[in-house]
Design an enzyme around this catalytic site. Structure first.
Site, PDB file in Angstrom:
ATOM      1  CG  HIS A  18     111.972 -97.348  95.074  1.00  0.00           C
ATOM      2  ND1 HIS A  18     110.986 -97.240  94.110  1.00  0.00           N
ATOM      3  CD2 HIS A  18     113.151 -97.295  94.406  1.00  0.00           C
ATOM      4  CE1 HIS A  18     111.556 -97.120  92.919  1.00  0.00           C
ATOM      5  NE2 HIS A  18     112.867 -97.160  93.074  1.00  0.00           N
ATOM      6  CE  LYS A 164     115.768 -98.643  86.720  1.00  0.00           C
ATOM      7  NZ  LYS A 164     117.045 -97.953  86.505  1.00  0.00           N
ATOM      8  CE  LYS A 166     116.035-100.538  90.957  1.00  0.00           C
ATOM      9  NZ  LYS A 166     117.148 -99.854  90.223  1.00  0.00           N
ATOM     10  CG  ASP A 195     118.406-101.560  87.421  1.00  0.00           C
ATOM     11  OD1 ASP A 195     119.360-102.350  87.285  1.00  0.00           O
ATOM     12  OD2 ASP A 195     118.526-100.421  87.919  1.00  0.00           O
ATOM     13  CD  GLU A 221     119.278 -99.679  84.802  1.00  0.00           C
ATOM     14  OE1 GLU A 221     118.144 -99.477  84.306  1.00  0.00           O
ATOM     15  OE2 GLU A 221     119.766 -98.945  85.661  1.00  0.00           O
ATOM     16  CG  ASP A 246     122.993 -97.977  86.437  1.00  0.00           C
ATOM     17  OD1 ASP A 246     123.674 -96.932  86.423  1.00  0.00           O
ATOM     18  OD2 ASP A 246     122.057 -98.146  87.255  1.00  0.00           O
ATOM     19  CE  LYS A 270     122.045 -94.542  87.752  1.00  0.00           C
ATOM     20  NZ  LYS A 270     122.022 -95.674  88.679  1.00  0.00           N
ATOM     21  CD  GLU A 324     117.109 -94.513  86.091  1.00  0.00           C
ATOM     22  OE1 GLU A 324     116.493 -95.580  85.939  1.00  0.00           O
ATOM     23  OE2 GLU A 324     118.241 -94.466  86.620  1.00  0.00           O
TER      24      GLU A 324
HETATM   25  C1  MUC Z   1     119.565 -97.770  89.514  1.00  0.00           C
HETATM   26  O1  MUC Z   1     120.313 -98.706  89.644  1.00  0.00           O
HETATM   27  O2  MUC Z   1     119.174 -97.548  88.386  1.00  0.00           O
HETATM   28  C2  MUC Z   1     117.411 -95.641  89.570  1.00  0.00           C
HETATM   29  C3  MUC Z   1     116.078 -95.818  89.582  1.00  0.00           C
HETATM   30  C4  MUC Z   1     115.765 -96.647  90.660  1.00  0.00           C
HETATM   31  O3  MUC Z   1     114.676 -97.031  91.009  1.00  0.00           O
HETATM   32  O4  MUC Z   1     116.907 -96.997  91.269  1.00  0.00           O
HETATM   33  C5  MUC Z   1     117.966 -96.245  90.738  1.00  0.00           C
HETATM   34  C6  MUC Z   1     119.242 -96.928  90.700  1.00  0.00           C
HETATM   35 MG    MG Z   2     120.306 -99.198  87.548  1.00  0.00          MG
END
Ligand code: MUC
Ligand code: MG
Length: 370
Positions: A18, A164, A166, A195, A221, A246, A270, A324
């Site tokens: 991931h 989403k 990354k 994000d 994000e 976030d 969160k 999420e």
């Molecule tokens: C984040 O920063 O959002 C949430 C989903 C993911 O893949 O990482 C986290 C942290």
């Molecule tokens: Mg995030």
């Protein structure tokens, strides 16, 4: 009233790497908290972070040490029958910071109270407004074609229908190309968000967000550093695409400052960052009165933290950007005797007492770090 507090570290491999700008995870390390009352009721909580110390200020090891050394004696030394607010107030008096550990303890106390009163945690928080939560999937293999195939499969099996991505570890140009190719392949109907995990400078933000907005992306994000709330405000003012805070949200005090200074269109809430379920609900109220939309975030917790989050998020009035809460599906091992129910693009919020889940303690014993 509380006989023991035990903390347990579990290392569980992920189904695939991931990739995030802050770390690439091959496994997730869960920290579980088990609190047992004198009359034998067991409550569970979770204090999990991402990538050791690369995401937040608490690591799995520091969380465990602090729980065992400082939280456990405070809790087992309590006199009388203080309620959850009084217990957390007492802990706050003696322990600075440590929001993740505090969240785990508070969650376990809610689980115990729910089991005593035969009520789900959502009802103890004021009452749920929904029984199921929309859940996105995070595409983070780092490979465009793999991500497209993964997304199509998720839609086909009705598990997730929004995604989403990354980004932030490659150049802005490469990231934009990757994201826009995925958006094109999945089509107009499928919401795609990114994000950046605070990786971009102001100039990178301007260039990247403009291109992503033009490419039909729905949400950006945490594009910049946590402390740079003025930049977040400038970006929110400048772009039409929604900007989400976030990492910058953290606790209710920060959320209030961000709201007051118009730093975001959306808050990722969160429970761990907030410092607990009650604090997450307070952030939701701050957002509501400030006209800020909500998104139910995760620290990639396992089943306990995920379902605790689900109970809190089920009480939110306006969860405009969904959640999420997918992380248990990223793990290769199941720690519940009955897995969480993901169906029809949603996660069902349990209706049983407390968190409404049953942990498989044999499995946990087999997985725990020596
Ligand atoms: C984040 O920063 O959002 C949430 C989903 C993911 O893949 O990482 C986290 C942290
Ligand atoms: Mg995030």
């Amino acid at each position: 009233m509380y006989q023991s507090l035990e903390s347990i570290i579990l290392d569980i491999p992920t189904i695939r790497p991931h990739k995030m700008s802050v770390a690439t995870m091959q496994k997730q390390t869960l920290v579980l908290v088990k609190i047992t009352t004198h009359d034998g009721i067991v409550g569970w909580g979770e204090a999990t972070t991402i990538g050791g110390l690369s995401y937040g200020e608490e690591s799995p090891e520091s969380i465990k040490t602090n729980l065992d050394t400082y939280f456990a004696p405070l809790l087992t030394g309590l006199k009388g029958e203080p309620n959850i607010a009084q217990t957390m107030q007492m802990i706050d008096k003696h322990i600075m910071g440590n929001r993740f550990a505090k969240c785990a303890v508070q969650t376990a106390l809610f689980d115990i109270l729910g089991k005593k009163l035969n009520l789900p945690v959502s009802e103890l928080l004021g009452g749920r407004l929904r029984d199921e939560l929309p859940v996105l999937w995070v595409l983070a293999s780092g490979d465009t074609e793999k991500d497209i195939a993964e997304a199509k499969k998720m839609i086909e099996v009705k598990r997730h229908n929004f995604f989403k991505l990354k980004i932030g570890s490659r150049s802005v140009e490469e990231d934009v190309e990757h994201v826009v190719a995925i958006k094109k392949a999945l089509g107009k109907e499928v919401s795609i968000r990114v994000d950046v995990n605070r990786a971009w400078s102001e100039m990178q933000c301007i260039k990247g967000i403009q291109a992503l907005q033009d490419g039909g992306i729905d949400l950006i994000e945490q594009p910049c550093a946590i402390h740079d709330v003025e930049l977040l405000a400038r970006l929110t003012e400048r772009f039409d695409v929604a900007i989400m805070a976030d990492e910058a949200v953290m606790c209710p005090t920060n959320a209030y400052k961000l709201a007051k200074n118009h730093c975001a269109n959306v808050f990722a809430v969160k429970i761990e960052q907030a410092g607990g379920l009650m604090e997450a609900c307070q952030i939701a109220t701050i957002a509501k009165v400030a006209g800020i939309d909500l998104y139910g975030g995760t620290m990639l917790e396992g089943a306990v933290g995920t379902i605790a989050s689900a109970h809190a998020f089920s009480t939110f009035d306006n969860l405009a950007y969904g959640t999420e809460l997918f992380a248990p599906l990223l793990l290769t091992e199941e720690i519940l005797s009955k897995p969480l129910v993901y169906e029809n693009f949603t996660l069902k919020v349990p209706t049983g007492a407390g968190l409404g889940i049953d942990l498989n303690e044999n499995k946990i014993d087999n997985l725990r770090r020596a």
